[in-house]
Design a protein around this motif. Structure first.
Motif, short mmCIF file in Angstrom:
data_model
loop_
_atom_site.label_atom_id
_atom_site.label_comp_id
_atom_site.label_asym_id
_atom_site.label_seq_id
_atom_site.Cartn_x
_atom_site.Cartn_y
_atom_site.Cartn_z
N SER A 35 33.60 27.20 28.85
CA SER A 35 32.97 26.91 30.11
C SER A 35 32.89 25.61 30.48
O SER A 35 32.47 24.51 29.87
CB SER A 35 31.65 27.42 29.74
N TYR A 36 32.55 25.56 32.15
CA TYR A 36 32.74 25.09 32.94
C TYR A 36 31.61 24.79 34.04
O TYR A 36 31.98 25.96 34.22
CB TYR A 36 33.63 23.63 32.97
N SER A 37 31.53 23.83 34.73
CA SER A 37 29.88 23.93 36.23
C SER A 37 31.08 22.83 36.95
O SER A 37 31.27 22.14 36.53
CB SER A 37 29.01 24.11 36.00
N VAL A 38 31.18 23.17 38.32
CA VAL A 38 31.98 22.93 38.82
C VAL A 38 30.90 21.85 39.76
O VAL A 38 29.38 22.78 40.44
CB VAL A 38 32.90 23.11 40.29
N ILE A 39 30.69 19.97 39.20
CA ILE A 39 29.91 19.40 40.17
C ILE A 39 29.59 18.97 41.43
O ILE A 39 28.74 18.27 41.91
CB ILE A 39 29.05 18.79 38.96
N ASP A 40 30.92 18.55 41.44
CA ASP A 40 31.14 17.93 43.02
C ASP A 40 32.85 18.01 43.36
O ASP A 40 33.68 18.83 42.92
CB ASP A 40 31.09 16.10 42.62
N GLY A 41 33.19 17.72 44.95
CA GLY A 41 34.18 18.48 45.05
C GLY A 41 34.40 19.24 46.20
O GLY A 41 32.73 20.07 46.82
N ASP A 42 35.66 19.48 46.90
CA ASP A 42 36.08 20.27 47.70
C ASP A 42 35.78 21.79 47.58
O ASP A 42 35.39 22.46 48.41
CB ASP A 42 37.48 20.70 47.93
N ILE A 43 35.41 22.19 46.10
CA ILE A 43 35.09 23.61 46.65
C ILE A 43 33.54 24.03 46.21
O ILE A 43 32.98 24.93 47.20
CB ILE A 43 35.28 24.49 44.64
N LYS A 58 32.40 22.62 48.70
CA LYS A 58 32.50 23.23 50.63
C LYS A 58 31.96 24.39 50.66
O LYS A 58 31.96 25.46 51.94
CB LYS A 58 33.01 22.27 51.35
N LEU A 59 32.49 25.50 49.37
CA LEU A 59 32.25 26.86 49.97
C LEU A 59 31.37 27.13 49.55
O LEU A 59 31.38 28.58 50.04
CB LEU A 59 34.02 27.59 49.40
N TYR A 60 31.06 27.31 47.84
CA TYR A 60 30.68 27.69 46.93
C TYR A 60 29.33 26.61 46.49
O TYR A 60 29.21 25.57 46.16
CB TYR A 60 30.92 28.42 45.67
N THR A 61 28.67 27.33 46.65
CA THR A 61 27.02 26.09 46.29
C THR A 61 27.57 26.21 44.68
O THR A 61 26.42 25.32 44.08
CB THR A 61 25.52 26.39 46.34
N VAL A 62 27.85 27.16 43.17
CA VAL A 62 27.25 27.44 42.19
C VAL A 62 28.96 27.47 42.01
O VAL A 62 29.57 28.25 42.54
CB VAL A 62 26.39 28.86 41.77
N ASN A 92 27.63 30.91 53.13
CA ASN A 92 27.23 31.48 53.26
C ASN A 92 28.32 33.28 53.51
O ASN A 92 29.43 33.24 53.29
CB ASN A 92 27.87 31.31 54.92
N GLU A 93 27.99 34.54 54.55
CA GLU A 93 28.67 35.18 54.42
C GLU A 93 30.20 35.19 54.96
O GLU A 93 30.89 36.11 54.54
CB GLU A 93 28.43 36.20 55.15
N GLN A 94 30.44 33.51 55.97
CA GLN A 94 31.37 33.95 56.17
C GLN A 94 33.06 33.09 55.14
O GLN A 94 33.76 33.43 55.12
CB GLN A 94 32.12 32.94 57.19
N VAL A 95 32.09 33.29 54.29
CA VAL A 95 33.63 32.02 52.90
C VAL A 95 33.80 33.42 51.69
O VAL A 95 32.96 34.31 51.82
CB VAL A 95 31.87 31.55 52.20
N PRO A 96 34.93 33.36 52.01
CA PRO A 96 35.24 34.59 51.12
C PRO A 96 35.38 34.39 49.45
O PRO A 96 34.65 33.44 48.67
CB PRO A 96 37.31 34.52 51.12
N PRO A 137 45.79 23.18 47.83
CA PRO A 137 44.60 23.24 49.27
C PRO A 137 43.56 22.11 48.74
O PRO A 137 43.18 21.66 49.70
CB PRO A 137 44.50 24.52 49.63
N LEU A 138 43.11 22.69 47.83
CA LEU A 138 42.19 21.75 47.50
C LEU A 138 42.06 19.98 46.34
O LEU A 138 43.66 20.60 46.20
CB LEU A 138 41.36 22.44 45.91
N LYS A 139 41.80 19.47 47.34
CA LYS A 139 42.53 18.19 46.91
C LYS A 139 41.22 17.30 45.50
O LYS A 139 42.11 17.17 44.27
CB LYS A 139 41.50 16.78 47.72
N THR A 140 40.05 17.69 45.27
CA THR A 140 39.36 17.09 43.82
C THR A 140 38.15 17.76 43.54
O THR A 140 37.56 18.56 44.64
CB THR A 140 38.69 15.48 44.04
#
Length: 153
Positions: free
Chosen positions: A82-90, A92-96, A122-126, A63-66
């Motif tokens: 270890s890694y941190s996501v710094i951009d991309g579709d994820i 849109k759901l998680y700020t960190v 937000n609280e609606q994000v699983p 479902p995620l594209k990038t």
């Protein structure tokens, strides 16, 4: 406030072989699993060492594209990264979204622990059960691949 996650999976393959493939994610996963990983491109560094930034493009089955990850830590001795996501579709759901993967010996096989932290937009994000499930499936596919190629030991 960040929430934490942790999942474990036992693999039959040798920890060193599992670690070598995880640590060579940029090159290995798109070749071994092209239906899932369209490409992994190093935007900075070699794509596998601390400070490297890599862009992951997923295939049609995901479902995620990038996403873009920055590698924070690679510990060869303890088979840990270890890694941190710094951009991309994820994002849109998680700020960190930060994660650590570690491969250790368990009997004749490997115990892989995938853990980290996240902050929901937000609280609606699983909670990231779909992300951890995806990682577990990728690790099981890696194990099957290694076993089929006689790379168990």
């Amino acid at each position: 406030m960040a929430s934490k996650f942790a999942v474990e999976v036992e693999l039959k393959s040798n920890p060193q072989k599992v670690w070598e493939r995880i640590n060579d994610y940029t090159n290995f996963f798109p070749k071994a699993f092209p239906q899932v990983f369209e490409s992994v491109v190093a935007l900075k560094g070699d794509g596998n060492s601390p400070g490297s930034v890599r862009l992951i493009k997923y295939g049609p089955e995901v479902p995620l594209k990038t996403i873009t990850e920055k590698i924070e830590l690679v510990d060869e001795e303890n088979k840990k990264m270890s890694y941190s996501v710094i951009d991309g579709d994820i994002l849109k759901l998680y700020t960190v979204f930060k994660a650590t993967m570690e491969a250790s010996s368990k009997g004749d096989g490997t115990l892989v622990t995938y853990s980290g932290e996240y902050e929901r937009l937000n609280e609606q994000v699983p909670h990231p059960d779909n992300v951890t499930g995806f990682i577990l499936n990728a690790l099981l596919a890696l194990d099957a691949y290694l076993l089929s190629k006689n790379e168990k030991s």
